[in-house]
Design an enzyme around this catalytic site. Structure first.
Site, PDB file in Angstrom:
ATOM      1  N   HIS A   1       0.731  -1.172  10.171  1.00 25.99           N
ATOM      2  CA  HIS A   1       0.790   0.221   9.724  1.00 25.99           C
ATOM      3  C   HIS A   1       1.834   0.410   8.629  1.00 25.99           C
ATOM      4  O   HIS A   1       2.716  -0.428   8.415  1.00 25.99           O
ATOM      5  CB  HIS A   1       1.133   1.143  10.911  1.00 25.99           C
ATOM      6  N   CYS A   2       1.677   1.518   7.922  1.00 20.33           N
ATOM      7  CA  CYS A   2       2.715   2.041   7.040  1.00 20.33           C
ATOM      8  C   CYS A   2       2.753   3.533   7.327  1.00 20.33           C
ATOM      9  O   CYS A   2       2.621   3.933   8.486  1.00 20.33           O
ATOM     10  CB  CYS A   2       2.443   1.690   5.583  1.00 20.33           C
ATOM     11  N   ALA A   3       2.914   4.370   6.323  1.00 22.61           N
ATOM     12  CA  ALA A   3       2.929   5.815   6.589  1.00 22.61           C
ATOM     13  C   ALA A   3       1.515   6.353   6.788  1.00 22.61           C
ATOM     14  O   ALA A   3       1.230   7.064   7.750  1.00 22.61           O
ATOM     15  CB  ALA A   3       3.619   6.555   5.445  1.00 22.61           C
ATOM     16  N   MET A   4       0.607   5.980   5.878  1.00 29.34           N
ATOM     17  CA  MET A   4      -0.763   6.481   5.921  1.00 29.34           C
ATOM     18  C   MET A   4      -1.787   5.410   6.302  1.00 29.34           C
ATOM     19  O   MET A   4      -2.947   5.710   6.538  1.00 29.34           O
ATOM     20  CB  MET A   4      -1.151   7.065   4.554  1.00 29.34           C
ATOM     21  N   GLY A   5      -1.366   4.155   6.321  1.00 30.81           N
ATOM     22  CA  GLY A   5      -2.313   3.089   6.611  1.00 30.81           C
ATOM     23  C   GLY A   5      -3.298   2.845   5.494  1.00 30.81           C
ATOM     24  O   GLY A   5      -4.449   2.480   5.743  1.00 30.81           O
TER      25      GLY A   5
ATOM     26  N   SER B   1      -2.030   1.856   1.780  1.00 32.24           N
ATOM     27  CA  SER B   1      -1.556   1.031   0.670  1.00 32.24           C
ATOM     28  C   SER B   1      -0.761  -0.190   1.128  1.00 32.24           C
ATOM     29  O   SER B   1      -1.230  -1.324   1.051  1.00 32.24           O
ATOM     30  CB  SER B   1      -0.718   1.881  -0.288  1.00 32.24           C
ATOM     31  N   ARG B   2       0.462   0.013   1.638  1.00 32.26           N
ATOM     32  CA  ARG B   2       1.314  -1.124   2.014  1.00 32.26           C
ATOM     33  C   ARG B   2       0.709  -1.978   3.118  1.00 32.26           C
ATOM     34  O   ARG B   2       0.624  -3.209   2.997  1.00 32.26           O
ATOM     35  CB  ARG B   2       2.702  -0.615   2.436  1.00 32.26           C
TER      36      ARG B   2
END
Length: 250
Positions: A186-190, A192-193
């Site tokens: 995961h990242c913040a929104m799932g 980009s990263r």
């Protein structure tokens, strides 16, 4: 219902891992179960089929070490072409999706929802937005779940260098899956990263090309690595292709 999304994943698995064409994969599944991937999924499977066939033709063609890297460049899509693949036919992004067997991509809300993580059977968590001023969870946050945690302190910015984290993230995911674990990235929104790190895993450990990896993930989740990450993944694609070509020649 087991006829569209799950069927699409199984077909993609048979095409990517078992080397079947789309027609062969459908023929293998149909005698055992009626499947009906929706038109969008079928189009993505057709694109995957074409990409895989191009790769197989390329592997069948003998090459020598003396050939220039220009040929490698020609076999890897340009950044605008990659952006087109990523951003065409976008759909709303949900909180979490399985994008590969026992591998999920999701957002911050799921990363903090221990009930959901438990229900998914998550054993390993890769936080692509770790850090004091980002999503500051860490191993201690998940003590009661007994999961293994790996954090990457990445900024979702085109200028951020994500390259140093590709191999370690891929090794973390691969190690978990080899132990029959379930990984949540995961990242913040799932979008980009986390997506960029999952694509790197598929390229490094599953030997997919960047295009194949993007198509495989987009069968179940819309992703959008920023332009900087896409270019870094494109560079990884070139490096991996050159390495594998040299091995074939030797």
């Amino acid at each position: 219902m087991g006829v569209s999304r799950s069927a699409t994943l199984v077909l993609a698995f048979l095409m990517i891992v078992e080397g079947l064409s789309l027609v062969e994969a459908v023929a293998a599944v149909k005698p055992h179960r009626d499947i009906y991937p929706n038109p969008g999924f079928l189009q993505q499977l057709r694109s995957l089929d074409m990409s895989l066939e191009r790769e197989r033709r390329r592997q069948r063609q003998p090459k020598t070490l003396g050939q220039s890297t220009q040929e490698d460049e020609e076999e890897t899509l340009s950044l605008p072409e990659l952006r087109q693949i990523v951003w065409v036919n976008r759909k709303p992004v949900t909180a979490v999706n399985q994008v590969w067997p026992q591998l999920y991509i999701g957002d911050e809300s799921v990363a903090r929802d221990k009930t959901t993580l438990s229900s998914l059977g998550v054993t390993h968590i890769l936080n692509a937005a770790a850090g004091r001023h980002r999503i500051n969870t860490g191993q201690q946050f998940y003590t009661d779940l007994g999961v293994e945690y790996h954090g990457v302190e990445a900024a979702d910015h085109p200028e951020f260098n994500l390259r140093p984290f590709f191999s370690t993230a891929a090794q973390f995911i691969d190690g978990a899956l080899r132990k029959n674990g379930t990984v949540f990235v995961h990242c913040a929104m799932g979008v980009s990263r986390s997506a960029a790190l999952v694509l790197a895993y598929l390229m490094i450990e599953q030997r997919l090309s960047l295009v194949e990896a993007i198509i495989a993930v987009r069968l179940n989740r819309d992703i959008g690595p920023n332009s900087g990450f896409l270019e870094q993944l494109r560079e990884l694609d070139l490096i991996l292709h050159q390495q594998r070509r040299k091995i074939r020649v030797i």
